[in-house]
Scaffold this motif. Sequence first.
Motif, PDB file in Angstrom:
ATOM      1  N   PHE A  42       8.149  15.324   2.095  1.00  0.00           N
ATOM      2  CA  PHE A  42       7.386  14.205   2.270  1.00  0.00           C
ATOM      3  C   PHE A  42       8.339  13.033   1.867  1.00  0.00           C
ATOM      4  O   PHE A  42       9.158  13.020   1.015  1.00  0.00           O
ATOM      5  N   ILE A  43       7.870  11.856   2.429  1.00  0.00           N
ATOM      6  CA  ILE A  43       8.326  10.436   2.149  1.00  0.00           C
ATOM      7  C   ILE A  43       7.285   9.663   1.523  1.00  0.00           C
ATOM      8  O   ILE A  43       6.095   9.468   1.981  1.00  0.00           O
ATOM      9  N   CYS A  44       7.352   8.729   0.535  1.00  0.00           N
ATOM     10  CA  CYS A  44       6.458   8.082   0.228  1.00  0.00           C
ATOM     11  C   CYS A  44       7.177   6.595   0.759  1.00  0.00           C
ATOM     12  O   CYS A  44       8.166   6.235   0.593  1.00  0.00           O
ATOM     13  N   TYR A  45       6.159   5.749   1.218  1.00  0.00           N
ATOM     14  CA  TYR A  45       6.192   4.416   1.658  1.00  0.00           C
ATOM     15  C   TYR A  45       5.511   3.519   0.821  1.00  0.00           C
ATOM     16  O   TYR A  45       4.239   3.818   0.114  1.00  0.00           O
ATOM     17  N   ASP A  46       5.939   2.174   0.353  1.00  0.00           N
ATOM     18  CA  ASP A  46       5.201   1.181   0.264  1.00  0.00           C
ATOM     19  C   ASP A  46       5.026   0.150   1.074  1.00  0.00           C
ATOM     20  O   ASP A  46       5.972  -0.514   1.420  1.00  0.00           O
ATOM     21  N   GLY A  47       3.859   0.093   1.955  1.00  0.00           N
ATOM     22  CA  GLY A  47       3.994  -0.740   3.187  1.00  0.00           C
ATOM     23  C   GLY A  47       5.106   0.072   4.225  1.00  0.00           C
ATOM     24  O   GLY A  47       4.876   1.216   4.530  1.00  0.00           O
ATOM     25  N   ASP A  48       5.931  -0.486   4.809  1.00  0.00           N
ATOM     26  CA  ASP A  48       6.785   0.207   5.721  1.00  0.00           C
ATOM     27  C   ASP A  48       8.094   0.450   5.085  1.00  0.00           C
ATOM     28  O   ASP A  48       9.133   0.920   5.549  1.00  0.00           O
ATOM     29  N   LYS A  49       8.214   0.304   3.585  1.00  0.00           N
ATOM     30  CA  LYS A  49       9.549   0.679   2.771  1.00  0.00           C
ATOM     31  C   LYS A  49       9.466   1.965   2.333  1.00  0.00           C
ATOM     32  O   LYS A  49       8.563   2.440   1.672  1.00  0.00           O
ATOM     33  N   VAL A  50      10.639   2.731   2.476  1.00  0.00           N
ATOM     34  CA  VAL A  50      10.866   4.034   1.690  1.00  0.00           C
ATOM     35  C   VAL A  50      10.911   3.672   0.566  1.00  0.00           C
ATOM     36  O   VAL A  50      11.972   3.152  -0.090  1.00  0.00           O
ATOM     37  N   MET A  87       0.896  -1.200   0.031  1.00  0.00           N
ATOM     38  CA  MET A  87       0.109   0.042   0.120  1.00  0.00           C
ATOM     39  C   MET A  87       0.887   1.334   0.072  1.00  0.00           C
ATOM     40  O   MET A  87       1.768   1.147   0.814  1.00  0.00           O
ATOM     41  N   ILE A  88       0.486   2.276  -1.066  1.00  0.00           N
ATOM     42  CA  ILE A  88       1.319   3.386  -0.990  1.00  0.00           C
ATOM     43  C   ILE A  88       0.884   4.418  -0.232  1.00  0.00           C
ATOM     44  O   ILE A  88      -0.327   4.837   0.101  1.00  0.00           O
ATOM     45  N   SER A  89       1.814   5.089   0.608  1.00  0.00           N
ATOM     46  CA  SER A  89       1.309   6.275   1.521  1.00  0.00           C
ATOM     47  C   SER A  89       2.479   7.398   1.491  1.00  0.00           C
ATOM     48  O   SER A  89       3.657   6.954   1.258  1.00  0.00           O
ATOM     49  N   VAL A  90       2.043   8.394   1.716  1.00  0.00           N
ATOM     50  CA  VAL A  90       2.934   9.704   1.541  1.00  0.00           C
ATOM     51  C   VAL A  90       2.908  10.407   3.076  1.00  0.00           C
ATOM     52  O   VAL A  90       1.698  10.620   3.625  1.00  0.00           O
ATOM     53  N   LYS A  91       3.779  10.303   3.889  1.00  0.00           N
ATOM     54  CA  LYS A  91       3.900  11.182   5.051  1.00  0.00           C
ATOM     55  C   LYS A  91       4.916  12.224   5.056  1.00  0.00           C
ATOM     56  O   LYS A  91       5.969  12.430   4.470  1.00  0.00           O
ATOM     57  N   GLU A  92       4.610  13.224   6.029  1.00  0.00           N
ATOM     58  CA  GLU A  92       5.592  14.586   6.125  1.00  0.00           C
ATOM     59  C   GLU A  92       6.622  13.918   7.206  1.00  0.00           C
ATOM     60  O   GLU A  92       6.494  13.300   8.155  1.00  0.00           O
ATOM     61  N   VAL A  93       7.678  14.641   6.974  1.00  0.00           N
ATOM     62  CA  VAL A  93       8.903  14.531   7.989  1.00  0.00           C
ATOM     63  C   VAL A  93       8.458  15.402   9.230  1.00  0.00           C
ATOM     64  O   VAL A  93       8.374  16.676   9.201  1.00  0.00           O
ATOM     65  N   THR A  94       8.279  14.574  10.329  1.00  0.00           N
ATOM     66  CA  THR A  94       7.911  15.309  11.670  1.00  0.00           C
ATOM     67  C   THR A  94       8.870  15.246  12.676  1.00  0.00           C
ATOM     68  O   THR A  94       8.856  15.806  13.866  1.00  0.00           O
ATOM     69  N   ASP A  95       9.922  14.229  12.725  1.00  0.00           N
ATOM     70  CA  ASP A  95      10.779  13.863  13.650  1.00  0.00           C
ATOM     71  C   ASP A  95      12.203  13.590  13.368  1.00  0.00           C
ATOM     72  O   ASP A  95      12.154  13.499  11.995  1.00  0.00           O
ATOM     73  N   LYS A  96      12.845  13.206  14.222  1.00  0.00           N
ATOM     74  CA  LYS A  96      14.346  12.778  13.811  1.00  0.00           C
ATOM     75  C   LYS A  96      14.318  11.541  13.238  1.00  0.00           C
ATOM     76  O   LYS A  96      15.175  11.342  12.216  1.00  0.00           O
ATOM     77  N   LYS A  97      13.570  10.567  13.240  1.00  0.00           N
ATOM     78  CA  LYS A  97      13.430   9.229  12.994  1.00  0.00           C
ATOM     79  C   LYS A  97      12.968   9.602  11.258  1.00  0.00           C
ATOM     80  O   LYS A  97      13.631   8.735  10.303  1.00  0.00           O
ATOM     81  N   THR A  98      11.946  10.220  11.109  1.00  0.00           N
ATOM     82  CA  THR A  98      11.542  10.237   9.638  1.00  0.00           C
ATOM     83  C   THR A  98      12.527  11.259   8.744  1.00  0.00           C
ATOM     84  O   THR A  98      12.758  11.152   7.680  1.00  0.00           O
ATOM     85  N   LEU A  99      13.155  12.405   9.591  1.00  0.00           N
ATOM     86  CA  LEU A  99      14.375  13.016   8.794  1.00  0.00           C
ATOM     87  C   LEU A  99      15.416  12.115   8.498  1.00  0.00           C
ATOM     88  O   LEU A  99      15.835  12.323   7.214  1.00  0.00           O
TER      89      LEU A  99
END
Length: 374
Positions: free
Chosen positions: A58-66, A1-13
């Motif tokens: 923004f980061i795009c994920y397919d499942g849990d994979k960047v 499943m494709i999802s897009v999330k904003e960078v909001t913390d050190k982990k996603t950065l």
Amino acid sequence: MISVKEVTDKKTLKEFAYFIYDIYEGDKNFVPPIRKDYLKYLQGVDNDLNNAGPNTKFICYDGDKVVGRLLVGINEIVNDYHGFKEGYISQFECEDNYEYAKALLDAAVEYLRAHGMNKVKGPVSLPGGEDNRGFIVDNFEDQPYIMNTYNKSYYNDFFVKYGFEKYFDCYAYKDTIENANIERFEKLVPYAMKKFNFRVDNIDFSRLDSDAADIMHVIEKAMPKEWDDFAPLDAEEIRKVVKQLKPYADPELIFIARDNETNEPIGFNITLPDYNQAIKKMKGRLLPFGFIKFLYHKRKIDRIRFFVLFVVPEYQKKGVTSVMYLKTYINAIKKGYTELEGSTIWEYNKDMMNDVESFGAKINITYRIYQMDI
């Protein structure tokens, strides 16, 4: 499943930043940025990312994979100067799946529309930067020179399919030092300097603040108003640019031209050794042995990038550029450099293109910037 999330913390950065190392793993022409420095760069340290206006990643994920990422923002400094309502895209990277790219670009366009923008351009440098501009469209065989971009060839297809069209191309001219056509310059230089009463000095690192102020003075007078993607830099912006460039700078390759009578600065140019040749060996890490590798390979750098040149209007076509070209050539020979790239030159900058071509250089790489009404 494709999802897009904003960078909001050190982990996603870190996920955003480190994706670039994964997608280019094994690519012989990719130069990995130093991880620690790259994280700072993406957060706006020593550039105008945050001062220029709102932005997000923004980061795009397919499942849990960047699987992709981009940075989108608004350069209010340029917009206010030109009366625009434009946003920009930078730092685009994506696996070879158009649906990933579409999801990212949809998020970027939605963000810009929500902020009242009517156009988007990209990929471009972060605000205040002169690096990583455009997508390569023609030459994926050469390692890029310092502060130039490298990308997957299919990125262009993704942008066109989404609805972007060409905005402008920027060119990288390349030549070997020994092939440079300097005879005409050697004859012209003494005559021009005497007739128009100017001199050309090396930058002085012991008085860097003063020389930086002179560079700002030249830019204020020399930058054409019709260059839609630029606005004159203020003192703080110049300070940041100088801080970015100083670690890579060789004062014997940076010149400031001045009027002999008034001592007023009338032009400058910056040429940098191609530190990509040494940085590549570090594989993105200073420790445990990266810095040692850097020091060793730094001595073997044999390429330079002619980075930027400005001359105030009243001294254009009076030999100032020729003097700086010739002095750069002479010092490059003396220091053992064998190859030169002049980049990136916007296709509308015909005077600079003519100057570089008269020196014997030819276009080696084309970087394309796209635009789209939103």
